[in-house]
Design an enzyme around this catalytic site. Structure first.
Site, short mmCIF file in Angstrom:
data_model
loop_
_atom_site.label_atom_id
_atom_site.label_comp_id
_atom_site.label_asym_id
_atom_site.label_seq_id
_atom_site.Cartn_x
_atom_site.Cartn_y
_atom_site.Cartn_z
CD GLU A 161 16.99 -21.80 -27.06
OE1 GLU A 161 16.27 -21.73 -27.78
OE2 GLU A 161 18.37 -22.09 -27.13
CG ASN A 162 17.23 -30.52 -22.05
OD1 ASN A 162 17.67 -31.50 -22.79
ND2 ASN A 162 16.57 -30.93 -20.42
#
Lengths: 689, 689
Positions: B333-334
């Site tokens: 989830e970057n």
């Protein structure tokens, strides 16, 4: 007129019928003035802290908010406190004049004023402020749709400075989380001393870096690391609680001697057939950890310099972990048998002109005084240490009473008269499974005492003792709570607060409130009953548990060998507790009925009798798939049988055979089933006579 | 003839009707052969251990005896195991060929033979023997008066080598005792990997001696000391469980950046009005610990050498605490927002010929590989780390699925095809409050897969994930258990063990048995309901909780801001759980009734309808002294109203207005009350159509 309107608008409707007697406060405050208004709780409820408090108040205020969240589901916006004056506009204003010091004689007083739109707490120190927050939580009320506090003015302070709870973690080890939740509960009822009985015949529970053998050989792997000890001490400090460690010497020494047999007193006759046997008695006995309960002989050798060397090194490591000023060295129940049979020790006595074992033990104890002084600690010990040469700095812990063949708490009075500071535990032995009324009426300074003011001042307070022969993490909370809360009230509140009915009523509320702190006395009862039922319906078991109490004083675990220290306690007796609720309720309706045999009163009585007959049927059903129910059936059948007879007598007006009836009654008095007794026996007896 | 007599004497009577289907085993063994005999339990039941096991089997055997004590109340004489062959005559004989190594691919098989007078466990390693002991405990039966095991022959081994549970301790911290009891429960269902999600935007939970700022500034005081970590790792090892730590980088970085803002990617425009602003963007942004739930932008700066310096130092401290061979670095989830807006990072990308943020993240991750290699650790990460240049040594953790807009578990297949070892978590997100059937049917290697044997071998297994946005120590167990046991079975048992009805039946038994390990899912439900009821009777609340389920997927805590990370979860939704028991039971009787409208089937249906009307009345009563009951009333009233209508239709044969009925039905489908949904909606719908 304006005044009246304001009163109306501030919630007089909701609070109109609230009386002081409807508040479940415990301990009861010294002064309380309830007024007819309310403070309404809302999501933007905030706390602000001013003055010069110790940072523990930040922890306290954070916990306060979370617990109020728990109860109300409001989920306040305020998170963690880390500094003073962070919400100047907050409805709750806490001011502390100074940084509270954990220890005796510190000012723990507080003043709490709840107005319709603000709550003001003023305290000399943060310790008082923490007490005030507990009082606020206990004041929480609701009107069906929302939560509020009544407007009130309270000024409060403790009667005694020592309000303790001892937990024995030697006989059954109690993990960190058990200790923490009990510290939470202590703080909730304003107790301030946690006495940690860390060592006994059954285990050595504290890591010593210089002497790892102690835990390697004498703990079964169940002990606290020094880091864990520090963590607990900090946790207690955050809650205003002093921790007093106990290393019990010279008796109760099996664990220490399992690791260091060379300092034991027992002689071994290496060559019993030889004429020279007397010169050879210096062989070292081996000891092994005690698995049973009782009083055992292993005792440190007071004539051996190595004993003092080891103890000195132990104190050097243990003392710095506990910042408080008191260190408990036990000193109890040394019967001196191994001393008497050891010629070397007898010679030592002669040489040092010690007339008897008491003087020898005093000699021993006096060696410890400077070891503790070095760490700025005062020595405390069980009452046996009080012999004629004992230092007046020592604190005498009074524990003996009628069970030990002496006048209840007599050593307390003697100690005070002899110039010792002293703490009362006799009458507060909560492990004995006695009813709360016994403990509640036990005053360290009864009204009829003949002490001088100076002597009175030496009576520091009292301490509930949780000895752990028969407790595990599963059932320990139900042995401590809620009864310890009544002891807390005895030690905090005015001596005239003694109404047992008021106590019982408030204890119900307090007992419920203890769950918010993680105390498991209610939830784990259900766990035990579910296990006994083999995952069937527990209703009948629960009904039965509400009329049964565990065997009292020392009558469970006969001989100390029925259960071992590794035995789990998941039996019916472990689900039962003193003050069985239905037994109390039944006794009340029986009294009413005997005064006035109205139909209403009759129905109150017969309701119970029918319930017990039905319960017995259900227990029999249950037992077909639950072997652990079998041991309960004899008592349950007895109760059912006498209930049936009484119903015939009360409802059908049949005259009964008194021989049969008395026989049935006495079966209800049996102590031979499932380690419990029927708590309704006396009430049934009243009905029959 | 003699043979038959022996069979009779060895308890054939008690066991005559016992069938394999009546055993509550989970996970189901690979091979089981139940015979018609019994092994009777008695107080002198003893265990003996031979071979060359790891000493963890001593801990396992001690715990085994204590747990059997717990269940049976027999209080065995045998205490603590400390050595091999200490009771050669014991009825239970355990032989392990070798010392089991904690890690993947170790032989965990066992053979268990229960005869009428002995129990023989043979295992390659102690890991298999521990599994065997759990199977023995699950085999416990009773005949009403005593406990026994059926005679049986079992050979067993796991289908997958990675059978994991992840617990997120960042969003809500979970104390040591929560972790320990869940490790106990994992071992009970033969799970062998504990993935410890130690770091996220909401907190840094592990002590670093060289970098104390991490816990001082980014943990709110809630973290594990290194000693505690070691203690947990040992505890897990004793139970045959590998611990895989996770430090989630470069995204989910708020906690780390709160302590070390200088390695963050966010730019600060110090002089936005200046033409030279581009040269001044190097000002350091300050970060603060995230209090909400969601995906946040704070990300480590992959262009900053200090980032790697810090991570390297962190790994140097953290790696030695975990003896296992795997280290999870997160990587999920970057979204790259702070990278895109940072000119320095854009320049770095260009300079290093990194075409996009994926390549930049791979660059970042590849820097970590040697840091971990140094400590003999393989890198593991969430599926986002799988980009074209990623090392084939990395383990890919598959988590995305339909909720993230991709094909369920597609990354698992891709990883295996691309030469990566891989673990499945998509479909095992137990925090999403889905029913157990969803998870149970989710096979890491479905029958229709087109993988080669080499590819299949790369699929290590699966892992249940307990993300902790909405859990505290009070409710976490009910979110993990009993559903994780079904996942454990999916990962251990044969692929053909898929009967959901058998699973549900056995899960009831397993759920009950989890209490012996301290799992609180049943007891704490009662705690929450007691609090909601304000200490009134909880029966009606309990009835309602048995037809309600918490809102699913991500629909509770809308926007991630309704609850903060310090919010307690003591609401009705927290007492409810997936697979609401009465909803399942109701659906079954509705189906029967629709097939055959016999009076018996009708009564089964109307019983529920009447119960819910009665329940609604009781809830209304309750609410007058319990504000927390108020939010439940709309749903409860809807259920009562439609029940009343359906009763008229079913019992009185009245024809009903379908518009009114559908309107009432849809009110039962509301998701707007108390964070729960009525799990009987579909069954009611069937009844109406």
């Amino acid at each position: 007129m304006k005044y009246i309107l304001i009163l109306l608008f501030t919630g007089i409707v909701a609070n109109a019928q609230l009386k002081t007697t409807s508040l479940d406060l415990m301990p009861w405050p010294q002064n309380i003035n309830l007024t007819q208004g309310t403070f309404a709780l809302s999501k933007n409820f905030k706390v602000n802290i001013t003055g010069n408090p110790n940072p523990r108040i930040f922890v306290g205020a954070t916990n306060f908010l979370r617990r109020l969240d728990n109860k109300t589901g409001l989920f306040f916006e305020q998170g963690f406190f880390i500094k003073k004056n962070e919400a100047p506009e907050a409805q709750v204003q806490i001011n502390c004049v100074k940084n509270g010091k954990i220890g005796l004689y510190e000012d723990e007083s507080y003043q709490l004023e709840i107005q319709s739109n603000k709550i003001i707490i003023n305290a000399t120190s943060d310790l008082g402020a923490l007490h005030a927050l507990e009082t606020v939580l206990q004041l929480l009320q609701n009107n069906g749709t929302s939560f509020y506090f009544p407007t009130v003015m309270i000024t409060d302070f403790p009667r005694f400075t020592w309000r303790g709870l001892m937990i024995d973690v030697a006989r059954h080890f109690q993990p960190i989380d058990v200790i923490k939740r009990n510290l939470d509960a202590m703080a909730a009822v304003k107790m301030n001393v946690f006495h940690w009985h860390l060592v006994d015949d059954q285990g050595w529970r504290i890591e010593l870096k210089k002497h790892p053998k102690l835990t390697e050989l004498a703990s079964d792997g169940n002990y606290y690391t020094q880091e864990e000890i520090k963590n607990i001490v900090k946790y207690a400090d955050d809650r205003g609680i002093l921790v007093v460690p106990e290393i019990d010497v010279p008796g109760h020494g099996t664990a220490m001697l399992t690791a260091y047999p060379e300092i034991g007193s027992k002689t071994v006759n290496l060559n019993s057939n030889s004429i020279e046997s007397k010169t050879q008695v210096s062989g070292i006995t081996s000891y092994s950890l005690e698995r049973n309960a009782g009083i055992f002989t292993p005792t440190l050798d007071p004539s051996n310099p190595k004993t003092y060397q080891l103890l000195s090194e132990i104190f050097d490591e243990v003392c710095p972990l506990f910042p408080g000023s008191y260190f408990h060295i036990g000193g109890d129940e040394n019967e001196g048998k191994d001393w008497d049979s050891n010629p070397k020790i007898q010679e030592f006595k002669k040489k040092n002109k010690l007339a008897n074992n008491h003087e020898l033990q005093t000699y021993f104890t006096m060696q410890l005084v400077p070891m503790l002084k070095k760490h700025h600690k005062e020595l405390m010990g069980w009452e046996e240490i009080m012999t004629k040469n004992m230092s007046k700095d020592a604190i005498i812990h009074s524990w003996k009473g009628v069970n030990e063949g002496v006048l209840s708490g007599s050593s307390l009075i003697n100690a005070a008269k002899n110039g010792y500071k002293t703490v009362l535990s006799n009458g507060y032995y909560i492990d004995l499974m006695q009813g709360v009324a016994d403990h509640y009426s036990n005053d360290p300074l009864p009204k009829n005492n003949m002490l001088t003011d100076a002597e009175k001042a030496r009576i520091l307070g009292g301490e509930a003792t949780m000895w752990s022969e028969l407790v595990t993490p599963l059932n320990i909370d139900s042995r401590i709570w809620p009864r310890a809360a009544a002891i807390a009230e005895r030690l905090w509140s005015d001596e005239n607060i003694t109404d047992i009915n008021s106590l019982r009523k408030r204890l119900k509320g307090i007992s419920f409130r203890l769950e918010e702190l993680g105390i498991t006395h209610i939830r784990n009862k259900e766990v035990i009953l579910r296990n006994i039922s083999n995952n069937q319906k527990t209703e009948a078991l629960n009904d039965f548990s509400n009329v049964c109490e565990p065997l009292k004083i020392y009558s469970r675990n006969s001989g100390g060998t029925e259960y071992q220290m590794y035995s789990p306690f998941t039996l019916f007796a472990d689900a039962c507790a003193p003050d069985a609720s239905d037994a109390l309720a039944f006794d009340a309706v029986v009294s009413l009925y005997l005064e006035n045999k109205s139909l209403e009163n009759q129905v109150s009585v017969t309701h119970f009798l029918k319930k017990w007959m039905d319960m017995n049927t259900k227990l029999i059903d249950l037992s077909t798939n639950a072997p652990l129910v079998q041991p309960l059936l004899p008592l349950s059948k007895s109760l059912s049988a006498i209930s049936e007879q009484l119903l015939l007598s009360i409802e059908k007006k049949q005259s009964l055979n008194s021989v049969v009836l008395n026989d049935l009654l006495e079966q209800c008095n049996s102590k031979n089933h499932a380690d419990v007794e029927l708590a309704v026996y006396n009430s049934l007896k009243k009905l029959i006579k």
